[in-house]
Write an enzyme that holds these catalytic residues in place. Structure first.
Site, PDB file in Angstrom:
ATOM      1  N   GLU A  77       0.807  -1.229   0.000  1.00 45.59           N
ATOM      2  CA  GLU A  77       0.000   0.000   0.000  1.00 45.59           C
ATOM      3  C   GLU A  77       0.843   1.284   0.000  1.00 45.59           C
ATOM      4  OE1 GLU A  77      -2.600  -1.091   3.257  1.00 45.59           O
ATOM      5  OE2 GLU A  77      -1.395   0.037   4.698  1.00 45.59           O
ATOM      6  N   GLU A 105      -5.886  -7.744   1.552  1.00 47.66           N
ATOM      7  CA  GLU A 105      -6.368  -7.475   2.910  1.00 47.66           C
ATOM      8  C   GLU A 105      -7.852  -7.175   2.854  1.00 47.66           C
ATOM      9  OE1 GLU A 105      -4.358  -4.579   5.333  1.00 47.66           O
ATOM     10  OE2 GLU A 105      -2.392  -5.084   4.509  1.00 47.66           O
TER      11      GLU A 105
END
EC number: 3.5.2.17
Length: 560
Positions: free
Chosen positions: A199, A408
């Site tokens: 990320e 995720e």
């Protein structure tokens, strides 16, 4: 007096129509309802994951040197928490792998500590760090669990941050590529799936704009802290620019030297939201697209097309770095898969007036007001799986339908919350159903990873939040791991072949100890609809359906 046949017919038609509408509503909101592991492709993997700093512990042992996470935590910015012990995965990895096996996981996503493997950031390999990663990988494989490794998850060696400023220097490209090659060379004979950076969009905003995560760089008035080190107006853009160049350098190194021998794949993960306009006005619709350019296109457009979104280049101007022709060609197409991280949705309204400010950061450049979940709250996320399905469809339409792993997803709860985590079951059921819907839409999804295994230490402002499948008793010297209710009776059952439906969740909530079935009073469809209705009302869920997918009912339903 008997009712006329026409009246009875009208009543029956009304009842059937109402039930059909309710079924459509619930399935549309929560994703595919009744499904099993067998409804997914044979090569689709279900896993869980975490990161080195949040699970390993042993922060000061066997040659590991501090990372920027250690510096952040030791300076007192993590509410007294740190990764010195965490879940003690460094010593308990065999126990953890056995729990994965019992849970029924196909795969485990983990990151490797850069400062444990290369204590100086580059140069000699630490034998103890090498041994630990080899031991973990071998233990996973010997138990039939597929390893998915992440090279970088917010934990740059502090020595490189001190030496040249880490990700704001082009020197990082050289050192990251060196580090990546060590991993490919040492572990690539067993690890087939490599994520270079986790990320980067969130890392850049937290670390270089707001200053609420490592390396805590920002400048007033944009800081969420009192720090004045850094420059929020351009450093987030610079950091991501160097991340993209580092990623592409590592990916092309792998393809050039290792892919033919190891047959693996290299990707990057991106934090995404379902992004919807706050109103149906043209300004808000344009603002929602602009927000997606800034959050997702910031990473994906260079990877797919070789340059940043036009809206970003227009609004940020010279503050966003430009790719040379060579860099553009290097970055373009430099991935085998994309990792999608998704938890919740956002609503967006136009804020073009922000562009009138001379001093602007990323948020001001985006020129949008954001309404949605407080990422730093202990409150549970709303159940909004349609946002994930929409996002997956956008990857299909905008970026050539790349192979995708959901890296995720999950539900946050207070770290000291009850083990009776039926709410996590509700969100997991909805999101996996949404992934199945996206697969049926022809999205190229390869796997789904629940966050987190077994649990982890959240060393940031959201420290009191837990995402784990297991509760880790931090007061127990042995750090005992206790499976939460849905892990025992939902996740494991699904992964081992049992069908799952919203009705199962309702029954689980009514009798969480035995998970027994209630007496069959209604027909199957009536019972399912009743459970669905009670589920919606009982949890007082607020649903806002802004841009329905084809075939779904557009609605705005606000409950309490």
């Amino acid at each position: 007096m008997m009712e006329p046949p026409q009246t009875r017919l009208m009543i029956n038609v009304f009842i059937v129509s109402f039930l059909a509408l309710l079924v459509n509503l619930v399935v549309g909101v929560l994703g595919a309802d009744n499904y099993s592991r067998d409804d997914f492709p044979l090569d689709f993997v279900f896993g869980s994951g975490t990161s080195a700093y949040q699970v390993e512990g042993a922060a000061n042992k066997d040659g590991r040197t501090p990372s920027i996470w250690d510096t952040f935590a030791y300076a007192g910015y993590a509410h007294g928490e740190n990764g010195d012990v965490a879940c003690d995965g460094y010593h308990k990895y065999k126990e953890d792998v056995q729990l994965m096996l019992e849970t029924g996981l196909d795969a485990y996503r983990f990151s490797i500590s850069w400062s444990r493997l290369l204590p100086n950031g580059r140069g000699p390999v630490n034998p103890k760090g090498l041994q630990y990663s080899n031991n973990l990988i071998n233990e996973l494989i010997s138990n039939g669990i597929q390893p998915h490794a992440t090279l970088y998850n917010f934990d740059l060696p502090q020595v490189l941050e001190d030496e040249y400023g880490g990700w704001i220097s082009r020197d990082i490209i050289r050192d990251f590529t060196y580090y990546a090659e060590v991993e490919f060379r040492e572990f690539g004979d067993r690890v087939l799936y490599w994520t270079t950076v986790n990320e980067p969009n969130v890392f850049a905003l937290g670390g270089y704009d707001q200053g609420n995560s490592p390396p805590r760089r920002c400048s007033p008035p944009f800081c969420a802290t009192n720090d004045t080190m850094g420059n929020s107006t351009y450093e987030p853009y610079l950091a991501v620019h160097h991340i993209l160049l580092s990623h592409s350098s590592a990916a092309r190194l792998y393809w050039r030297k290792y892919r033919d021998k190891q047959h693996g794949f290299v990707g990057i993960s991106i934090y995404t939201f379902g992004i919807f306009p706050q109103t149906n006005t043209e300004k808000d619709r344009v603002a929602s697209q602009r927000a997606r350019d800034f959050f997702v296109g910031w990473i994906m457009e260079p990877l797919q097309y070789g340059d940043y979104p036009i809206s970003m280049k227009t609004n940020a101007g010279e503050r966003i770095p430009a790719f040379t022709n060579h860099e553009s060609k290097q970055v373009k197409g430099s991935f085998d898969f994309i990792g999608v991280i998704h938890y919740t949705n956002l609503n967006v309204s136009d804020n073009s007036d922000a562009l009138k400010n001379q001093l602007r950061d990323f948020t001001a450049d985006m020129a949008a007001n954001i309404f949605g979940e407080d990422l730093f709250s202990n409150e549970e996320y709303l159940i909004t799986p349609w946002g994930l399905r929409q996002e997956l469809n956008k990857f299909k339409l905008l970026y050539g339908n790349p192979p995708i792993f959901i890296h995720e997803n999950g539900q946050r709860t207070a770290s000291n919350s009850s083990l009776q985590d039926v709410d996590k079951g509700e969100i997991l059921h909805g999101y996996i159903g949404s992934v199945l819907d996206a697969l049926r839409d022809a999205s190229n999804i390869k796997g789904y990873f629940r966050m987190a295994f077994p649990g982890f230490v959240r060393v940031a402002r959201w420290i009191q939040v837990s995402f784990g499948l297991y509760y880790v008793d931090r007061d127990d010297p042995q750090l005992k791991k206790i499976p939460k209710l849905f892990c025992k009776n939902g996740t494991t059952g699904f992964l081992k072949g049992r069908r799952t439906s919203i009705l199962d969740l309702f029954e689980l909530e009514q009798d969480p100890i035995t998970c027994s079935k209630s007496p069959i009073i209604f027909s199957k469809i009536s019972k399912w609809v009743l459970a669905s209705l009670l589920f919606l009302i009982q949890h007082k869920i607020k649903f806002m359906w802004r841009e329905p997918l084809p075939g779904q009912i557009p609605l705005k339903l606000v409950m309490f």
